[in-house]
Design a protein around this motif. Structure first.
Motif, PDB file in Angstrom:
ATOM      1  N   TRP A   1     -36.992  -2.019  50.130  1.00 42.57           N
ATOM      2  CA  TRP A   1     -36.267  -2.919  49.250  1.00 42.57           C
ATOM      3  C   TRP A   1     -36.599  -2.183  47.659  1.00 42.57           C
ATOM      4  CZ3 TRP A   1     -37.520  -5.258  44.621  1.00 42.57           C
ATOM      5  CH2 TRP A   1     -36.823  -6.081  43.784  1.00 42.57           C
ATOM      6  N   SER A   2     -35.634  -2.013  46.848  1.00 45.87           N
ATOM      7  CA  SER A   2     -35.826  -1.447  45.607  1.00 45.87           C
ATOM      8  C   SER A   2     -35.019  -2.498  44.453  1.00 45.87           C
ATOM      9  CB  SER A   2     -35.470  -0.237  45.530  1.00 45.87           C
ATOM     10  OG  SER A   2     -33.907  -0.065  45.675  1.00 45.87           O
ATOM     11  N   GLY A   3     -35.456  -2.327  43.462  1.00 46.98           N
ATOM     12  CA  GLY A   3     -34.912  -3.098  42.158  1.00 46.98           C
ATOM     13  C   GLY A   3     -35.028  -2.096  40.916  1.00 46.98           C
ATOM     14  N   GLY A   4     -33.815  -1.630  40.761  1.00 43.38           N
ATOM     15  CA  GLY A   4     -34.019  -0.522  39.651  1.00 43.38           C
ATOM     16  C   GLY A   4     -34.338   0.761  40.218  1.00 43.38           C
ATOM     17  N   SER A   5     -34.698   1.764  39.307  1.00 41.63           N
ATOM     18  CA  SER A   5     -35.143   2.868  39.953  1.00 41.63           C
ATOM     19  C   SER A   5     -36.203   3.597  39.365  1.00 41.63           C
ATOM     20  CB  SER A   5     -33.853   4.054  39.498  1.00 41.63           C
ATOM     21  OG  SER A   5     -34.118   5.538  39.996  1.00 41.63           O
ATOM     22  N   LEU A   6     -37.139   3.837  40.025  1.00 44.44           N
ATOM     23  CA  LEU A   6     -38.419   4.561  39.771  1.00 44.44           C
ATOM     24  C   LEU A   6     -38.376   5.916  39.864  1.00 44.44           C
ATOM     25  CD1 LEU A   6     -41.011   1.998  41.088  1.00 44.44           C
ATOM     26  CD2 LEU A   6     -40.271   2.673  38.272  1.00 44.44           C
ATOM     27  N   GLY A   7     -37.178   6.541  40.204  1.00 45.75           N
ATOM     28  CA  GLY A   7     -37.224   7.897  40.554  1.00 45.75           C
ATOM     29  C   GLY A   7     -37.560   8.100  42.106  1.00 45.75           C
ATOM     30  N   PRO A   8     -37.547   9.201  42.674  1.00 47.38           N
ATOM     31  CA  PRO A   8     -38.061   9.384  43.822  1.00 47.38           C
ATOM     32  C   PRO A   8     -39.219   8.769  44.335  1.00 47.38           C
ATOM     33  CG  PRO A   8     -37.288  11.530  43.047  1.00 47.38           C
ATOM     34  CD  PRO A   8     -37.324  10.779  41.935  1.00 47.38           C
ATOM     35  N   PRO A   9     -39.541   8.599  45.587  1.00 51.37           N
ATOM     36  CA  PRO A   9     -40.691   7.665  45.997  1.00 51.37           C
ATOM     37  C   PRO A   9     -41.811   9.129  45.854  1.00 51.37           C
ATOM     38  CG  PRO A   9     -38.879   7.318  47.849  1.00 51.37           C
ATOM     39  CD  PRO A   9     -38.233   8.389  46.757  1.00 51.37           C
ATOM     40  N   ARG A  10     -43.143   8.302  45.377  1.00 60.60           N
ATOM     41  CA  ARG A  10     -44.137   8.976  45.120  1.00 60.60           C
ATOM     42  C   ARG A  10     -45.268   8.381  45.618  1.00 60.60           C
ATOM     43  NH1 ARG A  10     -42.668  11.721  39.236  1.00 60.60           N
ATOM     44  NH2 ARG A  10     -40.939  12.810  39.800  1.00 60.60           N
ATOM     45  N   LEU A  11     -45.366   7.814  46.855  1.00 61.96           N
ATOM     46  CA  LEU A  11     -46.447   7.116  47.107  1.00 61.96           C
ATOM     47  C   LEU A  11     -47.746   7.985  47.364  1.00 61.96           C
ATOM     48  CD1 LEU A  11     -44.940   4.971  50.138  1.00 61.96           C
ATOM     49  CD2 LEU A  11     -45.848   4.134  47.859  1.00 61.96           C
ATOM     50  N   ASP A  12     -48.892   7.493  46.856  1.00 64.88           N
ATOM     51  CA  ASP A  12     -49.940   7.981  46.756  1.00 64.88           C
ATOM     52  C   ASP A  12     -50.545   7.993  48.271  1.00 64.88           C
ATOM     53  OD1 ASP A  12     -52.702   8.444  46.787  1.00 64.88           O
ATOM     54  OD2 ASP A  12     -52.739   7.974  44.616  1.00 64.88           O
ATOM     55  N   PRO A  13     -51.063   9.010  49.102  1.00 63.61           N
ATOM     56  CA  PRO A  13     -51.448   8.971  50.366  1.00 63.61           C
ATOM     57  C   PRO A  13     -52.561   7.865  50.567  1.00 63.61           C
ATOM     58  CG  PRO A  13     -51.204  11.170  49.683  1.00 63.61           C
ATOM     59  CD  PRO A  13     -51.046  10.320  48.481  1.00 63.61           C
ATOM     60  N   ALA A  14     -53.307   7.423  49.793  1.00 64.86           N
ATOM     61  CA  ALA A  14     -54.270   6.421  49.895  1.00 64.86           C
ATOM     62  C   ALA A  14     -53.755   5.163  50.029  1.00 64.86           C
ATOM     63  CB  ALA A  14     -55.123   6.361  48.378  1.00 64.86           C
TER      64      ALA A  14
END
Length: 451
Positions: free
Chosen positions: A87-100
């Motif tokens: 799910w997404s609401g708006g745009s935060l840019g490309p996914p950049r999840l922290d591996p932690a």
């Protein structure tokens, strides 16, 4: 650059630096406070989204807008399950999840990613990221800097103008004072005498110095005029006598008489020259309190003057008396001796045959008093106030002698007074400060100025 300009620029720079420092500190505090507030907001929003996140996107769509809107600002968000965005609401840019966030539980962090401040939280397989753009905050900061710069420039200009006006007002007495000091002969007092602070202190010091300088110049002018008069009369008389004697052959006795008159005139010129030298020396004497002078016994000094002038008193059939007690004063032996010789010598000259001259030395609590009294005709009233006037027109040598006495007494911090004696004659009183350290400091020597 004038002092006024330097003070104005220095004050302007100091005020501007202080305001810049204050504006910088205030801007930094504002930025950090706003950043901390946004960080708390997005972290709370991420926690709220995590609490309702499940596999039903419809539920998120229904409630996420209320969660992501706060204070009129809408945040953007993404929801991941097992590392996959669901799910997404708006745009935060490309996914950049922290591996932690791909392992473990209960992990949350707030970080800055590009122009966003992002809060990430994980609960089991669910990961929620809520981000908020920092561009409004940056615009606010730029607006603050612009307003602060304009405000600082305006305030600094106003403060600089006020400071310049105040400095000009404070320095105006100095400018007036400088112009007034250049005109030494004006009798009016200096301006700013009653000003507080350094300007008033400077004005009072200059006023005292100028008064002393004017008095000295008046004294020198009067002295030169009197000295010229005193010297011109005997020189003119001697020159006329010599020219008359040389105008035709003279018998030996007439030539001898002319030479005797010339000798008397030369003796008078020597006396006048001695008086002039004494006055010059007295002017160089440091006025008390100044360099320490030796302590001399006024009674002993008076005794030497009486011994020196006793033959003159005997030739005029006068009684010359000395009475009193030892009194040590600080002074120059030769100058004080000239005072005694002048006073006693003039008393002898003015007293008719058969009279008497009495010299008395009286020590007091803190001052010594020297009294010279004669039984002559006394002093005319004009001689009591004018230092360079003759006491009697038919007796030579009084005017400049009295000038010597007055100058020497003033240089020693003493006082000179005139009055009438018990026998109707002149009474001259000299008062001098006693030497506080006693008679052992010095003793008088036999070096008196010849009169």
């Amino acid at each position: 650059m004038t002092l006024r300009t330097r003070l104005t620029l220095l004050t302007f720079a100091a005020v501007l630096l202080a305001m810049l420092t204050f504006a910088g500190v205030a801007g930094t505090v504002l930025w950090r406070a706003e950043l901390s507030s946004i960080s708390r907001q997005v972290d709370a929003q991420a926690e709220a989204l995590l609490a309702i996140a499940d596999t039903t996107p419809g539920r998120l769509n229904a409630t996420a807008r209320d969660i992501l809107e706060e204070n009129g600002v809408t945040a953007t968000a993404r929801v991941y399950r097992s590392g996959v965005q669901v799910w997404s609401g708006g745009s935060l840019g490309p996914p950049r999840l922290d591996p932690a966030f791909l392992s473990g539980s209960g992990v949350h962090v707030v970080r800055r990613t590009g122009e966003y401040l992002v809060a990430s939280q994980r609960e089991g397989p669910l990961i929620v990221e809520v981000g908020r753009s920092l561009e409004p905050l940056e615009k606010l900061l730029r607006r603050y800097v612009l307003i602060a710069a304009l405000t600082l420039l305006g305030l600094s200009t106003v403060v600089g103008a006020l400071v310049a006006a105040q400095v000009r007002r404070a320095l105006r007495p100095l400018e007036t004072l400088a112009g007034r000091v250049q005109r030494l002969d004006l009798p009016s007092p200096l301006p700013a005498l009653h000003e507080p602070g350094e300007v008033g202190a400077l004005a009072r010091a200059l006023d005292g110095s100028l008064k002393a300088l004017r008095a000295e110049r008046e004294h020198e002018t009067l002295f030169l005029a009197s000295a010229s008069h005193e010297l011109r009369t005997p020189v003119t008389a001697m020159l006329a006598d010599v020219q008359h004697t040389l105008s035709r052959p003279r018998p030996a006795e007439e030539l001898r008489s002319a030479l005797e008159r010339t000798e008397r005139t030369a003796s008078r010129l020597r006396q006048l020259t001695g008086n002039l030298m004494t006055l010059t020396r007295a002017q160089r004497l440091p006025a008390p309190p100044g360099a320490p002078l030796p302590a001399v016994d006024l009674l002993h000094l008076a005794g030497e003057a009486v011994d020196l002038l006793q033959p003159l008193a005997t030739r005029r059939d006068l009684d010359l008396w000395l009475d009193g007690a030892p009194a040590h004063v600080r002074g120059d032996v030769a100058l004080l001796g000239s005072v005694l010789e002048n006073l006693v010598g003039n008393a002898i000259k003015f007293t008719p045959p058969g009279g008497q001259v009495r010299v008395t030395v009286e020590p007091g609590a803190d001052r010594a008093r020297l009294v010279v009294e004669d039984s002559g005709p006394g002093l005319p009233s004009g001689s009591l106030t004018e230092a360079f006037v003759r006491g009697h027109s038919d007796v030579e040598g009084f005017g400049l002698g009295l000038a010597v006495v007055r100058q020497v007494v003033d240089a020693h911090g003493g006082e000179l007074a005139f009055g009438q004696g018990e026998d109707g004659g002149a009474r001259v009183t000299v008062t001098l400060p006693l030497a506080v350290d006693g008679p052992e400091t010095a003793s008088p020597v036999d070096t008196l100025v010849p009169m």
